[in-house]
Design a protein around this motif. Structure first.
Motif, PDB file in Angstrom:
ATOM      1  N   GLN A   1      -1.229  20.974  53.918  1.00  0.00           N
ATOM      2  CA  GLN A   1      -0.548  19.818  54.500  1.00  0.00           C
ATOM      3  C   GLN A   1      -1.588  18.734  54.716  1.00  0.00           C
ATOM      4  OE1 GLN A   1       2.736  19.254  55.192  1.00  0.00           O
ATOM      5  NE2 GLN A   1       2.132  17.188  55.813  1.00  0.00           N
TER       6      GLN A   1
ATOM      7  N   ARG B   1      -0.921  29.882  54.679  1.00  0.00           N
ATOM      8  CA  ARG B   1      -0.455  30.744  53.600  1.00  0.00           C
ATOM      9  C   ARG B   1       0.752  31.546  54.075  1.00  0.00           C
ATOM     10  NH1 ARG B   1      -4.696  35.859  53.445  1.00  0.00           N
ATOM     11  NH2 ARG B   1      -4.386  36.466  55.609  1.00  0.00           N
TER      12      ARG B   1
ATOM     13  N   ALA C   1      -0.612  26.736  51.011  1.00  0.00           N
ATOM     14  CA  ALA C   1      -0.199  25.356  51.187  1.00  0.00           C
ATOM     15  C   ALA C   1      -1.329  24.522  51.780  1.00  0.00           C
ATOM     16  CB  ALA C   1       1.032  25.273  52.077  1.00  0.00           C
TER      17      ALA C   1
ATOM     18  N   THR D   1       2.235  32.303  48.753  1.00  0.00           N
ATOM     19  CA  THR D   1       2.085  30.861  48.572  1.00  0.00           C
ATOM     20  C   THR D   1       1.017  30.323  49.517  1.00  0.00           C
ATOM     21  OG1 THR D   1       4.402  30.657  47.944  1.00  0.00           O
ATOM     22  CG2 THR D   1       3.265  28.659  48.601  1.00  0.00           C
TER      23      THR D   1
ATOM     24  N   GLU E   1      -0.419  25.073  41.077  1.00  0.00           N
ATOM     25  CA  GLU E   1      -0.268  24.079  42.136  1.00  0.00           C
ATOM     26  C   GLU E   1       0.914  23.162  41.864  1.00  0.00           C
ATOM     27  OE1 GLU E   1      -4.797  24.384  41.215  1.00  0.00           O
ATOM     28  OE2 GLU E   1      -2.908  24.227  40.097  1.00  0.00           O
TER      29      GLU E   1
ATOM     30  N   SER F   1       1.351  22.896  47.329  1.00  0.00           N
ATOM     31  CA  SER F   1       1.612  24.332  47.332  1.00  0.00           C
ATOM     32  C   SER F   1       0.934  24.983  46.142  1.00  0.00           C
ATOM     33  CB  SER F   1       3.122  24.605  47.276  1.00  0.00           C
ATOM     34  OG  SER F   1       3.759  24.185  48.456  1.00  0.00           O
TER      35      SER F   1
ATOM     36  N   ARG G   1       2.274  17.377  50.857  1.00  0.00           N
ATOM     37  CA  ARG G   1       2.097  18.814  51.032  1.00  0.00           C
ATOM     38  C   ARG G   1       1.926  19.452  49.664  1.00  0.00           C
ATOM     39  NH1 ARG G   1       3.008  22.545  55.045  1.00  0.00           N
ATOM     40  NH2 ARG G   1       3.574  24.653  54.403  1.00  0.00           N
TER      41      ARG G   1
END
Length: 123
Positions: free
Chosen positions: A81, A71, A79, A77, A6, A21, A19
């Motif tokens: 938000q 994703r 994510a 990845t 992460e 990831s 955000r």
């Protein structure tokens, strides 16, 4: 061995956005369900959002309308938000993955975990 890492945590004032990831490696991204969990000091780990291998999303009531999980299959990845953050969102946030067809907000349903990233929201 599945690996999850992460990034994106930090400090922000209430009402702000962050955000997160999660970079995933060593597994077939399409066949795994993934999720974000968080754990505040003295509290149990709780599911925040999940996304199934088919792309179906689930959110905890506390974050609906404020958080969005997505994703990128090509980049492997995941994510998260986070908008309209409040001090109650302060916690360590973890990325999780498991070979299961449906997403879940239950931590016991996930075998693989990242190390976590800290999110701190101040007044």
């Amino acid at each position: 061995q599945v690996q999850l890492e992460e990034t994106g945590g930090g400090s922000v004032q209430a009402g702000g956005s962050l955000r997160l990831s999660c970079a995933a490696s060593r597994f077939n991204f399409n066949t795994y369900s993934m999720a974000w969990f968080r754990q505040a000091p003295g509290k149990e780990r709780e599911g925040v959002a999940s996304i199934s291998g088919y792309g179906r999303t689930t959110y905890a009531d506390s974050v609906k309308g404020r958080f969005t999980i997505t994703r990128d299959v090509a980049k492997k990845t995941l994510a998260l938000q986070m908008d309209s953050l409040s001090p109650e969102d302060t916690a360590a946030y973890y990325c999780a993955a498991d070979l299961r067809p449906y997403g879940s907000l239950t931590s016991l349903d996930y075998k693989y975990w990242g190390q976590g990233t800290q999110v701190t929201v101040s007044e």
